[in-house]
Design a protein around this motif. Sequence first.
Motif, short mmCIF file in Angstrom:
data_model
loop_
_atom_site.label_atom_id
_atom_site.label_comp_id
_atom_site.label_asym_id
_atom_site.label_seq_id
_atom_site.Cartn_x
_atom_site.Cartn_y
_atom_site.Cartn_z
N VAL A 196 6.43 -4.01 6.89
CA VAL A 196 7.19 -2.88 7.43
C VAL A 196 6.77 -1.60 6.72
CG1 VAL A 196 9.20 -4.27 8.06
CG2 VAL A 196 9.08 -3.28 5.80
N ALA A 197 6.98 -0.48 7.38
CA ALA A 197 6.75 0.83 6.76
C ALA A 197 8.07 1.33 6.19
CB ALA A 197 6.22 1.81 7.79
N VAL A 198 8.03 1.85 4.97
CA VAL A 198 9.23 2.36 4.30
C VAL A 198 8.95 3.76 3.76
CG1 VAL A 198 10.14 0.09 3.68
CG2 VAL A 198 8.59 1.23 2.12
N ASN A 199 9.99 4.54 3.63
CA ASN A 199 9.86 5.89 3.06
C ASN A 199 9.83 5.78 1.54
OD1 ASN A 199 9.93 7.27 5.51
ND2 ASN A 199 12.16 7.15 5.58
N GLY A 200 8.97 6.56 0.91
CA GLY A 200 8.88 6.58 -0.54
C GLY A 200 7.61 5.96 -1.07
N GLU A 201 7.09 6.55 -2.14
CA GLU A 201 5.87 6.04 -2.79
C GLU A 201 6.06 5.91 -4.29
OE1 GLU A 201 2.10 7.46 -0.27
OE2 GLU A 201 3.10 9.09 -1.34
N SER A 202 7.29 5.70 -4.74
CA SER A 202 7.56 5.67 -6.17
C SER A 202 7.14 4.37 -6.85
CB SER A 202 9.04 5.93 -6.43
OG SER A 202 9.83 4.94 -5.79
N ALA B 286 0.84 -1.20 0.00
CA ALA B 286 0.00 0.00 0.00
C ALA B 286 0.87 1.24 0.00
CB ALA B 286 -0.91 0.01 1.22
N ASN B 287 0.38 2.28 -0.69
CA ASN B 287 0.98 3.60 -0.60
C ASN B 287 0.12 4.40 0.37
OD1 ASN B 287 3.02 3.09 -2.44
ND2 ASN B 287 1.79 3.71 -4.18
N ASN B 288 0.74 4.99 1.38
CA ASN B 288 -0.01 5.64 2.46
C ASN B 288 -0.45 7.06 2.16
OD1 ASN B 288 0.30 3.28 3.94
ND2 ASN B 288 2.23 3.96 4.81
N GLY B 289 0.08 7.69 1.11
CA GLY B 289 -0.32 9.04 0.77
C GLY B 289 0.42 10.13 1.53
N VAL C 194 12.42 3.16 -0.22
CA VAL C 194 12.20 2.55 -1.53
C VAL C 194 13.18 3.17 -2.52
CG1 VAL C 194 10.56 2.24 -3.42
CG2 VAL C 194 9.77 2.08 -1.06
N LYS C 195 13.98 2.32 -3.18
CA LYS C 195 14.98 2.82 -4.13
C LYS C 195 14.54 2.70 -5.58
CE LYS C 195 18.16 4.07 -1.28
NZ LYS C 195 18.60 5.44 -1.18
N GLY C 196 13.54 1.86 -5.86
CA GLY C 196 13.07 1.71 -7.23
C GLY C 196 12.37 0.38 -7.44
N THR C 197 11.84 0.19 -8.63
CA THR C 197 11.12 -1.03 -8.97
C THR C 197 12.09 -2.17 -9.21
OG1 THR C 197 9.42 0.32 -10.03
CG2 THR C 197 9.45 -2.01 -10.59
N ALA C 198 11.75 -3.34 -8.69
CA ALA C 198 12.56 -4.55 -8.89
C ALA C 198 11.87 -5.42 -9.94
CB ALA C 198 12.69 -5.32 -7.58
#
Length: 77
Positions: free
Chosen positions: A43-49, A26-29, A63-67
């Motif tokens: 877990v909660a992570v920083n970033g919504e990319s 989920a993206n939390n907004g 979040v560093k990018g799409t895998a």
Amino acid sequence: MATTNIWQKFKALIPEGSRTIVTITANNGNGTSQAQLRDGTVVAVNGESVEAGQKAFMQGGEVKGTAPELAQYEVEV
């Protein structure tokens, strides 16, 4: 004469922290997302990319990018 520390040069080649592949649930907004690890931990992570349902690289709680979606295999040794 300046001395060169070879160990420090070598460490500079390796990025800090480990990189983990997670599934974004989920993206939390608010600039953060929920991510699920392979063992099921959320877990909660920083970033919504990365959109929900996709795999992402996580490093240092961010979040560093799409895998890529690749097959996973387990091998006993």
